[in-house]
Scaffold this active site. Sequence first.
Site, PDB file in Angstrom:
ATOM      1  N   HIS A 138       0.792  -1.388  -0.006  1.00 48.34           N
ATOM      2  CA  HIS A 138       0.015  -0.090  -0.048  1.00 48.34           C
ATOM      3  C   HIS A 138       0.877   1.214  -0.017  1.00 48.34           C
ATOM      4  O   HIS A 138       1.718   1.420   0.465  1.00 48.34           O
ATOM      5  CB  HIS A 138      -1.119   0.052   1.097  1.00 48.34           C
ATOM      6  CG  HIS A 138      -0.446   0.431   2.411  1.00 48.34           C
ATOM      7  ND1 HIS A 138      -0.716  -0.452   3.489  1.00 48.34           N
ATOM      8  CD2 HIS A 138       0.307   1.387   2.993  1.00 48.34           C
ATOM      9  CE1 HIS A 138      -0.201   0.064   4.762  1.00 48.34           C
ATOM     10  NE2 HIS A 138       0.358   1.363   4.463  1.00 48.34           N
ATOM     11  N   GLU A 143      -5.037   0.885   0.198  1.00 49.19           N
ATOM     12  CA  GLU A 143      -4.711  -0.657   0.216  1.00 49.19           C
ATOM     13  C   GLU A 143      -5.066  -1.356  -1.001  1.00 49.19           C
ATOM     14  O   GLU A 143      -5.554  -0.907  -1.898  1.00 49.19           O
ATOM     15  CB  GLU A 143      -5.806  -0.917   1.477  1.00 49.19           C
ATOM     16  CG  GLU A 143      -5.755  -0.361   2.732  1.00 49.19           C
ATOM     17  CD  GLU A 143      -4.518  -0.843   3.508  1.00 49.19           C
ATOM     18  OE1 GLU A 143      -3.467  -1.412   2.971  1.00 49.19           O
ATOM     19  OE2 GLU A 143      -4.647  -0.699   4.759  1.00 49.19           O
TER      20      GLU A 143
HETATM   21  C1  GLP Z   1       1.415   3.399   7.193  1.00 50.67           C
HETATM   22  C2  GLP Z   1       1.514   4.850   6.352  1.00 50.67           C
HETATM   23  C3  GLP Z   1       2.150   4.719   5.093  1.00 50.67           C
HETATM   24  C4  GLP Z   1       3.450   4.000   5.473  1.00 50.67           C
HETATM   25  C5  GLP Z   1       3.313   2.572   5.965  1.00 50.67           C
HETATM   26  C6  GLP Z   1       4.817   1.834   6.255  1.00 50.67           C
HETATM   27  O1  GLP Z   1       0.359   2.516   6.908  1.00 50.67           O
HETATM   28  N1  GLP Z   1       0.062   5.402   6.169  1.00 50.67           N
HETATM   29  O2  GLP Z   1       2.083   6.098   4.686  1.00 50.67           O
HETATM   30  O3  GLP Z   1       4.185   4.121   4.074  1.00 50.67           O
HETATM   31  O4  GLP Z   1       2.634   2.792   6.960  1.00 50.67           O
HETATM   32  O5  GLP Z   1       5.067   2.413   7.427  1.00 50.67           O
HETATM   33  P1  GLP Z   1       6.598   2.187   7.858  1.00 50.67           P
HETATM   34  O6  GLP Z   1       7.450   3.036   7.071  1.00 50.67           O
HETATM   35  O7  GLP Z   1       6.618   2.540   9.228  1.00 50.67           O
HETATM   36  O8  GLP Z   1       6.987   0.727   7.485  1.00 50.67           O
END
Ligand code: GLP
Length: 246
Positions: A138, A143
Amino acid sequence: MLVRIFKSAEDYSIAAASEIARLIERKPDAVLGLATGTSPLLLYQKLIRLHEEEDLDFSRITTFNLDEYVALPRSHPQSYHSFMTENLFSKINIRPGNIYIPNGTVENIEEQCDWYEEQIKLAGGIDLQILGIGGNGHIAFNEPGASLGSRTRIKTLSEQTRKDNSRFFNTMDEVPKYAITMGIGTIMDCHRLLLMASGKSKAVAMKNTIEGPITAMVPATIVQMHRYAMIYIDEEAAAHLSGEHE
Ligand code: GLP
């Protein structure tokens, strides 16, 4: 699409920070699209350092965040408002009036989403959008299955995303079920994209994003169609790539 593989998240964050610094030097009133999560965290630390030690000036920039949970008060420690304040905005000289983050606590969510799209337009569009990626591919909170032409709207979070993000909450029940998110069409309208990812948990998503067929079931694959997309990942996230990349 420019794919750059770095030894570590530290290394790609330094490169990403210089990219942003160059943009601000060239265009002091640049419009930046920002993301939350662990992927951009080190980048924000580098930007704070550039501000403190090299006078990088954020006073004229405008920022738009990708997303925000619905029904979580802005003051909640896990809201994306709190995340951005704590990890970036309180430590640089950005004007509070130039910060845009969707508001998930308004009564009329649809109106808020249209207003958000309008503000992006009025600002002249986003010059550079920072993106992370979810383990399921996503982007923002678009999603699997999200329409590839979608605009800012409310989305139901997948069970996988709620589980992934539950580490920030005390119980699964506290994890929000909905979010306001820029759409994939909104993201594709940004002038340039910079997607960052690190670690083994992102390796399959990155393989699909870079080498897989474009599909709404892996929303990040759409960046293959963007004219100025940059992908900065570490070696672990690049582990499953089979093609030749820098
Ligand atoms: C969340 C955010 C996204 C982000 C994703 C991954 O769901 N809405 O924008 O890219 O998490 O997060 P992480 O970088 O902590 O793995």
